[in-house]
Design an enzyme around this catalytic site. Structure first.
Site, short mmCIF file in Angstrom:
data_model
loop_
_atom_site.label_atom_id
_atom_site.label_comp_id
_atom_site.label_asym_id
_atom_site.label_seq_id
_atom_site.Cartn_x
_atom_site.Cartn_y
_atom_site.Cartn_z
N GLU A 269 -5.37 -49.82 -23.70
CA GLU A 269 -5.29 -48.36 -23.46
C GLU A 269 -4.59 -47.54 -24.45
O GLU A 269 -3.36 -48.19 -24.48
CB GLU A 269 -4.83 -48.38 -22.00
CG GLU A 269 -4.67 -46.94 -21.54
CD GLU A 269 -3.86 -46.55 -20.24
OE1 GLU A 269 -3.79 -45.44 -19.64
OE2 GLU A 269 -3.03 -47.61 -20.23
N LYS A 344 -10.33 -41.96 -16.80
CA LYS A 344 -9.28 -42.42 -15.72
C LYS A 344 -9.28 -41.73 -14.45
O LYS A 344 -8.94 -40.43 -14.68
CB LYS A 344 -7.86 -42.69 -16.66
CG LYS A 344 -6.92 -43.32 -15.99
CD LYS A 344 -5.63 -43.68 -16.72
CE LYS A 344 -4.53 -44.49 -15.87
NZ LYS A 344 -3.31 -44.72 -16.73
N CYS A 378 -5.96 -49.00 -16.58
CA CYS A 378 -4.70 -49.55 -16.37
C CYS A 378 -4.51 -49.28 -14.72
O CYS A 378 -4.83 -50.04 -14.05
CB CYS A 378 -3.79 -48.53 -17.20
SG CYS A 378 -2.02 -49.03 -17.28
#
Length: 519
Positions: A269, A344, A378
């Site tokens: 990331e 995300k 993440c």
């Protein structure tokens, strides 16, 4: 800024059967590849397509013929005049093709000089090998040119030349690639193409053996395993001077993955924050938007890399500005030139505070040539509902690019990723950054131990870890994950978490495109 149109960055790459409509383009390519040699006639190509269409292939890039191969099937006979391609291939008409034969004879492979270095011959060799597996063909035999020999013919004999190429003391543009694709040198053929002055008329006699071949069987063989080779990069962030240094470091890892014939490689990331070390410093929110200005270059670079090295690339994630909002987006660059993306969904407090990142709203699952995959960035892996949704959509592999600063932050990612494997019968790969970026706000220190994780059951790794990096050093690890074992595990594993959910007392519902769905 309006959302970038990913279609503008995609390459349309496909391997398909040759058609007679390709003839003019094929001849022009042949003349560029083999100047001075007589090209195929229309009658020869028409005959090849009529007799064995599955064996005549082209690689097409954005509608343009970039490479081609031709072949036929024969019954192996030691007395066959393999040294004489005109006899073996019926002078290019292949009317001697034997559908029940056990040997695929490769007449020719050529790659347009414009596209050399893109590893297109590997795609054609792989297509030939797959044809052998599907048809239970025992071997491939080819007579290969040695075009580098002409420049060295005054220094050594042809046999000395090929021996040195096999020993990797000399590079030959054809033979070196053939050896890299699993072919074994069986001999040297003089006067194979007398008009081929670059090879001084010589050709190599090469063979590839199909390890899945089954003698005297009456039904088609189906592999009992479906391995997919994954590579994860633990990427060290360091100061760089320009975008070129970033691409040089990144391309090295893609090249490594290609050398090991990986199907996927994943970067961490926001490993692109490395680029902030080569631009004028600014407040974090402005710096993030400055980083987003590199997105077109980033898309162009990784699209070309995926095609060139024939590897599906999970390009970590990168900041993108769309309609004045800043997003953290992961991209999958397919080796067929396509691009998929995932926003995300859960934004960490520090991302919100320092950079002002906005969340995405959907879990995307997409087909690749190596299974159905999803990308969760993440923090998203720490929310089990998202992987439930991905698994319900058919995801078999979850790619998790992450970026954590402390051991504790890393452990949250690691433990949650491992749990998602058990809960949903999926593989999860995690890749993080190491190294330091002094004076880059919210990206100054990093901690990672990247890994490829599996369910916990018989048939998988004993500790449910397929591969794992040493902590906090730059490296890459690889592992083969088996999609067939995964399917059997979901159906008949020791425990069946997915099937045993108590949907009578709990369930996951989610909104997508104005509709409500339930898992």
């Amino acid at each position: 800024m309006d959302p970038l149109d990913l279609k503008e960055f995609e390459w349309k790459v496909k391997v398909r059967q040759l058609s007679i409509d390709d003839y003019d383009a094929l001849v022009k390519m042949q003349q560029r590849c083999f100047p001075g040699m007589s090209p195929w006639t229309r009658d020869q190509i028409e005959s090849q397509i009529k007799v064995f269409p599955e064996g005549q292939l082209v690689v097409e890039i954005d509608g343009e013929v970039a490479a081609s191969s031709s072949s036929l099937v024969l019954r192996y006979d030691r007395t066959t005049a393999w040294h004489d391609w005109t006899q073996v291939a019926d002078n290019g008409y292949i009317r001697n093709h034997s559908p029940e034969g056990d040997t695929l004879y490769g007449i020719e492979i050529m790659v347009d000089p414009k596209y050399r270095g893109m590893k297109l011959s590997r795609r054609l060799y792989d297509a030939r090998k797959q044809l052998c597996r599907e048809r239970n063909i025992e071997r491939i035999i080819i007579g290969g040119r040695i075009p580098g020999y002409g420049d060295r013919a005054d220094e050594m004999s042809a046999s000395e030349y090929v021996e040195r190429v096999v020993a990797k003391a000399i590079h030959d543009p054809v033979l070196t690639a053939q050896i890299a694709n699993g072919f074994a040198l069986q001999g040297l053929i003089p006067n194979y193409f007398p008009s081929d002055q670059a090879s001084r008329g010589y050709a190599t006699f090469l063979e590839w053996r199909n390890l899945e071949y089954q003698a005297s069987r009456t039904r088609r063989y189906h592999a009992a395993f479906e391995p997919v080779r994954l590579a994860v990069v633990q990427y060290e962030l360091r100061r760089i001077n320009n975008f070129g240094e970033f691409t040089q470091q990144s391309e090295f890892f893609v090249d490594v993955a290609a050398d090991y014939k990986c199907d996927f490689i994943m970067f961490p990331e926001l490993f692109t924050t490395q680029l902030l070390s080569c631009v004028e410093s600014a407040r974090p929110g402005l710096a993030a938007r400055r980083l987003a200005e590199f997105t077109p270059q980033y898309l162009e670079f990784f699209t070309e890399c995926a095609v060139k090295y024939n590897v599906n690339v999970i390009g970590g994630s990168q900041f993108v500005v769309e309609n004045e909002k800043l997003y953290n987006v992961a991209y999958c660059f397919g080796r067929d030139g396509t691009i998929h993306k995932q926003y995300k969904i859960h934004i960490t407090p520090s991302e919100r505070k320092w950079w002002g990142v906005s969340p995405g709203d959907f879990v995307n699952v997409f087909d690749t040539d190596s299974g159905r995959v999803a990308m969760l960035i993440c923090y998203d892996i720490e929310f089990p509902e998202l992987v439930r949704i991905a698994a319900a959509k058919g995801a078999q592999i979850i790619f998790v690019p992450f970026n954590t600063d402390t051991v504790e932050g890393y452990l949250r990612i690691r433990h949650c990723a491992q749990a998602r494997c058990v809960e949903n019968h999926v593989y999860v790969a995690i890749a993080g950054c190491t190294g330091n970026l002094p004076f880059v706000e919210n990206a100054d220190i990093h901690y990672a131990q990247s890994a490829i994780l599996t369910p916990a059951d018989v048939g998988f790794s004993r500790d449910s870890v397929g591969a794992e990096c040493n902590p906090n050093i730059e490296t890459v690890v690889m592992d083969d994950v088996d999609l067939e074992i995964l399917r059997k595990h979901r159906e008949s594993g020791s425990v069946q978490n997915w099937n045993d959910r108590r949907k009578d007392i709990y369930r996951v519902t989610y909104e997508e495109n104005g509709k409500t769905f339930e898992v």
